[in-house]
Enzyme design. Structure first.
Site, PDB file in Angstrom:
ATOM      1  CG  HIS A 184      -2.094   0.935   1.048  1.00 29.09           C
ATOM      2  ND1 HIS A 184      -3.310   0.493   0.569  1.00 29.09           N
ATOM      3  CD2 HIS A 184      -2.223   2.262   1.258  1.00 29.09           C
ATOM      4  CE1 HIS A 184      -4.137   1.528   0.499  1.00 29.09           C
ATOM      5  NE2 HIS A 184      -3.510   2.612   0.915  1.00 29.09           N
ATOM      6  CG  ASP A 242     -10.662   3.722   4.978  1.00 27.69           C
ATOM      7  OD1 ASP A 242     -10.131   4.697   5.547  1.00 27.69           O
ATOM      8  OD2 ASP A 242     -10.391   3.403   3.812  1.00 27.69           O
ATOM      9  NE  ARG A 290      -8.310  11.182   6.790  1.00 25.27           N
ATOM     10  CZ  ARG A 290      -7.479  10.245   6.319  1.00 25.27           C
ATOM     11  NH1 ARG A 290      -7.900   9.030   6.065  1.00 25.27           N
ATOM     12  NH2 ARG A 290      -6.217  10.540   6.123  1.00 25.27           N
ATOM     13  CB  SER A 294      -7.172   5.531   6.447  1.00 24.34           C
ATOM     14  OG  SER A 294      -7.455   5.321   5.086  1.00 24.34           O
ATOM     15  CE  LYS A 334      -7.514   1.921   2.355  1.00 25.48           C
ATOM     16  NZ  LYS A 334      -7.898   3.290   2.578  1.00 25.48           N
TER      17      LYS A 334
HETATM   18  N1  URA Z   1      -4.190   6.193   1.668  1.00 25.52           N
HETATM   19  C1  URA Z   1      -5.188   5.665   2.405  1.00 25.52           C
HETATM   20  O1  URA Z   1      -5.672   4.567   2.147  1.00 25.52           O
HETATM   21  N2  URA Z   1      -5.652   6.396   3.427  1.00 25.52           N
HETATM   22  C2  URA Z   1      -5.146   7.602   3.747  1.00 25.52           C
HETATM   23  O2  URA Z   1      -5.600   8.172   4.699  1.00 25.52           O
HETATM   24  C3  URA Z   1      -4.105   8.141   2.969  1.00 25.52           C
HETATM   25  C4  URA Z   1      -3.633   7.408   1.934  1.00 25.52           C
END
Ligand code: URA
Length: 440
Positions: free
Chosen positions: A82, A161, A168, A183, A187
């Site tokens: 990620h 999320d 956000r 966040s 995930k």
């Molecule tokens: N990527 C994400 O999944 N969440 C964030 O808050 C910032 C970048």
């Protein structure tokens, strides 16, 4: 406790209890807490922060706000990655196929663009027919058979999320370490992989502007992953300069394909090979040296390219676009940006470049904005390059003429030209594992 009291407690610098955090995540997900109260709470967190304990509980509550993916039907080690988000960051489209070609499985949930940064789901949707909203069965079958699958936050995975992320994006509350950590890690935990590599971007185009803050964010995420039984590590990588030379959805798919053909820009190729090496290492495929060699061979043999094409096909996309990326099409309007004077580009405000691409139609200005998949920027010169007055340093691409002038002004504002050649940019700054931080 009433939501009003939770907001006040955080606004005044208090520490929330587990019950309060779970109550607010559940209430917002179900719709009993309105957007305006959640926005106020997020802004309070932005200014007051959260303790490690609060962040861990928030992550767990968000991960369990929907289904938890069970990947046991996929054989072998499942590895996820990620990125915290950047400009020109198409690494997933390169790294996931490389790792799949080396015998791991990547079953990955990705996001859409956020703020000035692009998102993998938007890039994939620029391929005609490509579906990013998969059922659980389609997702598992694609990962099993193609070796990789990338889906949006579909089904009922981390609905908390999904809602908080969108809020956000439009309330100025993205750049917060506990909010980014919870966040991303909610995930990753819900998505079920055994190993997680985090690409924490740092610099003017990232949400974290300094290496120190990026290391802090990485340490928090690595601790959350490790505590939850996942092998987790992070690389801190450069986002003080756009990654590669192409920004915008179909432009980035084209550049990813070129990189998988062994013809990508040097910076993008190096960052992708570093990420792939680390993912293979986490998955127990050998020493870092052996993993690097494996990753390079996956590119030179074209095995990784074939994996990307296979995923595209399984997810309903036109795989011919991978073998012949010119089929993705070109934006009808092209505008050259010329160098204002002789010298060197000494700095690119990468957030500004990302906003310029967004103004061309490559990103969303509001939650409802429609994307122009062909829009974006081709960079002909980057930080460190010498330039001559009047030569083309970038080309803006869009489908709507009126977008050009604002985007051009924003682009020009974002570059600095001077007479001294700047020092070379470092691409990977540090590695963070459960053992600690290694500066590279
Ligand atoms: N990527 C994400 O999944 N969440 C964030 O808050 C910032 C970048």
């Amino acid at each position: 406790m009433r939501m009003y009291d939770i907001i006040l407690k955080k606004r005044n610098g208090g520490t929330l209890t587990e019950e309060e955090i779970r109550q607010l995540v559940e209430g917002y997900t179900k719709g009993s807490i309105p957007d305006y109260q959640m926005s106020a709470f997020l802004m309070a967190v932005y200014f007051q922060g959260m303790t490690d304990e609060e962040t861990a509980i928030l992550t767990d509550a968000m991960a369990h706000s929907g289904d938890m993916m069970d990947l046991s039907e996929i054989p072998g080690v499942k590895v996820d990655k990620h990125s915290t988000g950047g400009v020109g960051d198409k690494t997933t489209l390169i790294v996931a196929p490389i790792v799949a070609a080396c015998g791991c499985h990547v079953a990955k949930m990705s996001g859409r663009g956020l703020g000035h940064t692009g998102g993998t789901v938007d890039k994939m949707e620029s391929i005609p027919g490509m579906r990013t909203s998969l059922t659980r069965e389609e997702f598992l079958r694609t990962a099993r058979e193609a070796g990789l699958s990338v889906t949006g936050q579909s089904g009922n995975l981390t609905p908390a999320d999904k809602k908080i992320y969108a809020l956000r994006d439009v309330t100025g509350t993205v750049e917060s370490i506990p909010l980014i950590a919870s966040s991303i890690m909610s995930k990753k935990l819900a998505a079920g992989s055994d190993c997680i590599l985090l690409d924490v971007k740092t610099g003017s185009g990232a949400f974290m502007k300094t290496v120190e803050d990026s290391i802090k964010l990485a340490e928090k995420m690595v601790a959350i992953g490790t505590r939850n039984g996942r092998k987790t590590a992070a690389l801190i990588t450069n986002m003080d300069i756009p990654l590669g030379s192409q920004i915008g959805n179909s432009l980035e798919v084209e550049e990813a394909v070129r990189t998988l053909n062994g013809e990508g820009p040097a910076d993008l190729t190096e960052v992708c090979l570093s990420l792939a090496t680390e993912m293979l290492f986490l998955a127990g495929k050998g020493t870092r040296e052996a993993c690097r060699k494996m990753a390079e061979e996956a590119v030179s043999s074209k095995e990784a390219l074939k994996r990307l094409a296979a995923m595209v096909k399984y997810q309903g996309g036109d795989e011919e676009c991978i073998f012949h990326p010119e089929k993705l099409g070109k934006a009808p309007i092209k505008a050259d940006i010329e160098a204002p004077c002789d010298g060197y580009i000494t700095n690119m405000n990468t957030e500004g470049i990302g906003i310029s691409a967004m103004m061309l139609g490559a990103g969303r200005e509001t939650k409802e904005s429609e994307l122009d998949y062909l829009a974006g920027i081709l960079l002909k010169k980057k930080t460190g390059d010498p330039i001559k007055k009047g030569e083309t340093i970038a080309q803006l691409l869009t489908s709507e003429e009126w977008r050009v002038s604002g985007a051009r002004a924003r682009f020009l504002e974002s570059i600095t030209v001077a007479q001294e050649k700047p020092k070379e940019e470092q691409l990977v700054y540090a590695r963070v594992t459960e053992e600690g931080v290694t500066l590279l």
